[in-house]
Motif scaffolding. Structure first.
Motif, short mmCIF file in Angstrom:
data_model
loop_
_atom_site.label_atom_id
_atom_site.label_comp_id
_atom_site.label_asym_id
_atom_site.label_seq_id
_atom_site.Cartn_x
_atom_site.Cartn_y
_atom_site.Cartn_z
N LEU A 97 21.83 29.87 47.51
CA LEU A 97 21.19 28.82 46.72
C LEU A 97 19.68 28.91 46.81
N LYS A 98 19.16 29.17 48.00
CA LYS A 98 17.71 29.32 48.18
C LYS A 98 17.17 30.47 47.33
N ALA A 99 17.97 31.50 47.17
CA ALA A 99 17.55 32.66 46.38
C ALA A 99 17.34 32.31 44.91
N LYS A 100 17.85 31.18 44.48
CA LYS A 100 17.66 30.73 43.10
C LYS A 100 16.33 30.00 42.92
N CYS B 32 29.76 24.10 41.61
CA CYS B 32 28.89 22.96 41.32
C CYS B 32 27.51 23.20 41.91
N ALA B 33 27.46 23.63 43.17
CA ALA B 33 26.17 23.86 43.82
C ALA B 33 25.36 24.91 43.07
N GLU B 34 26.02 25.97 42.64
CA GLU B 34 25.31 27.04 41.93
C GLU B 34 24.77 26.57 40.58
N ILE B 35 25.58 25.79 39.86
CA ILE B 35 25.13 25.32 38.55
C ILE B 35 23.99 24.31 38.70
N PHE B 36 24.11 23.40 39.66
CA PHE B 36 23.00 22.48 39.91
C PHE B 36 21.72 23.26 40.22
N ALA B 37 21.83 24.27 41.08
CA ALA B 37 20.65 25.06 41.43
C ALA B 37 20.11 25.82 40.23
N ASP B 38 21.00 26.37 39.42
CA ASP B 38 20.56 27.07 38.22
C ASP B 38 19.79 26.14 37.28
N GLU B 39 20.12 24.85 37.32
CA GLU B 39 19.45 23.85 36.48
C GLU B 39 18.19 23.31 37.12
N GLY B 40 17.85 23.84 38.32
CA GLY B 40 16.61 23.45 38.97
C GLY B 40 16.73 22.33 39.97
N ALA B 41 17.94 21.91 40.29
CA ALA B 41 18.13 20.84 41.27
C ALA B 41 18.10 21.41 42.69
N HIS B 42 17.66 20.60 43.62
CA HIS B 42 17.72 20.94 45.04
C HIS B 42 19.07 20.48 45.58
N VAL B 43 19.68 21.29 46.44
CA VAL B 43 21.09 21.08 46.78
C VAL B 43 21.32 21.12 48.28
N ALA B 44 22.10 20.17 48.77
CA ALA B 44 22.58 20.20 50.15
C ALA B 44 24.10 20.30 50.13
N ILE B 45 24.64 21.13 50.99
CA ILE B 45 26.09 21.32 51.06
C ILE B 45 26.56 21.18 52.50
N CYS B 46 27.85 20.97 52.65
CA CYS B 46 28.46 21.02 53.97
C CYS B 46 29.88 21.56 53.82
N ALA B 47 30.39 22.10 54.90
CA ALA B 47 31.77 22.59 54.99
C ALA B 47 32.02 22.86 56.47
N ARG B 48 33.24 23.16 56.83
CA ARG B 48 33.55 23.35 58.25
C ARG B 48 33.13 24.72 58.78
N ASP B 49 33.12 25.73 57.93
CA ASP B 49 32.83 27.10 58.34
C ASP B 49 31.32 27.33 58.36
N ALA B 50 30.73 27.44 59.54
CA ALA B 50 29.27 27.57 59.67
C ALA B 50 28.75 28.84 58.99
N ASP B 51 29.48 29.94 59.11
CA ASP B 51 29.03 31.19 58.49
C ASP B 51 29.03 31.07 56.97
N ALA B 52 30.06 30.44 56.43
CA ALA B 52 30.13 30.26 54.98
C ALA B 52 29.04 29.32 54.49
N VAL B 53 28.74 28.31 55.29
CA VAL B 53 27.65 27.39 54.92
C VAL B 53 26.33 28.13 54.87
N LYS B 54 26.07 28.96 55.87
CA LYS B 54 24.80 29.71 55.89
C LYS B 54 24.70 30.66 54.71
N ALA B 55 25.78 31.38 54.43
CA ALA B 55 25.76 32.34 53.32
C ALA B 55 25.56 31.62 51.99
N SER B 56 26.22 30.50 51.81
CA SER B 56 26.09 29.75 50.56
C SER B 56 24.71 29.16 50.42
#
Length: 253
Positions: A51-54, A23-47
């Motif tokens: 998204l910023k790279a888009k 979902c986050a990737e598709i929203f970003a591909d469509e030009g939306a700005h995206v905020a995410i959360c999850a428990r794994d800090a490393d996975a959050v940073k990588a994700s």
């Protein structure tokens, strides 16, 4: 089709893998700005970095969504980082499929209350948006009795009821509320991969019930979520979108 998402601001819980990540990737591909959360800090940073790279603004925090204060802080911080909130997607589940009190408590805290709290915390910003939407991830287990009974299915059904009520209540303000009910969805690190590896008999049984002969990919569910949340679906509210490859047999009237 232009989904009307360019420049919109979206919050997604559980945005580092599976349906939430897609979902986050598709929203970003469509030009939306995206905020995410999850428990794994490393996975959050990588994700978040991906998204910023888009070319969009992306914000992420490590959050246990069962923690009310932490979830509310993330919503406030995300709204500040993105400049507001237009859409929220409540995606996290405890996947509590046992038949004991611990499963009921986990399902209530994570599946149910994180969704309610996300909506409540985001409401001040949603009320200011001209394209506000709430999308909750339910499940076909909320429609039929299956091996996930009783807690998981009960709370997934409750999410549909809650969203329907929100749709009725918020329609005069132009805020839409819908649910998406995925069928069996297979992805790396997901519940069905774990079942395939640890309970092959149950996995084989589940596969045999899928008329298409396969489970969904998370991107197939995510496309439906993004469309339903987007301004392209501006007159759709109070709907439960079932995406299950004809898995469920009940007729949705």
């Amino acid at each position: 089709m232009d989904l009307g998402l360019k420049g919109r601001r979206v919050l997604i819980t559980g945005g580092t893998k599976g349906i939430g990540r897609h979902c986050a990737e598709i929203f970003a591909d469509e030009g939306a700005h995206v905020a995410i959360c999850a428990r794994d800090a490393d996975a959050v940073k990588a994700s978040t970095d991906a998204l910023k790279a888009k070319g969009v603004t992306a914000y992420g925090e490590a959050v246990d969504v069962a923690d009310k204060a932490a979830l509310e802080t993330w919503v406030t911080d995300a709204a500040g980082a993105l400049g507001g909130i237009d859409m929220v997607v409540a995606n996290v589940s405890a996947l509590a499929v046992a038949d004991d009190e611990a499963a009921w408590e986990a399902g209530f805290a994570v599946d149910m209350m994180h969704s309610v709290r996300l909506v409540n915390a985001a409401m001040p910003w949603l009320e200011k948006s001209d394209a506000a939407s709430i999308t909750l991830i339910s499940s076909v287990s909320g429609r039929e009795i299956d091996f996930t009974r009783p807690a998981y299915g009960a709370f997934k059904a409750a999410l549909v009821h809650y969203a329907q009520g929100q749709a009725m209540k918020l329609a005069p303000q132009g805020i839409r509320a819908n649910t998406v009910s995925p069928g069996n969805t297979y992805f790396e690190g997901g519940i069905w991969q774990s079942i395939e590896q640890n309970n092959p008999e149950l996995f084989a049984e589940a596969m045999s019930l899928n008329p298409m002969g396969r489970m969904a990919g998370p991107e197939e569910i995510a496309r439906g979520v993004v469309f339903l949340a987007s301004p392209a679906s501006a007159f759709t509210t109070g709907t439960n979108l079932v995406i299950d490859g004809a898995l469920t047999k009940g007729v949705q009237l």
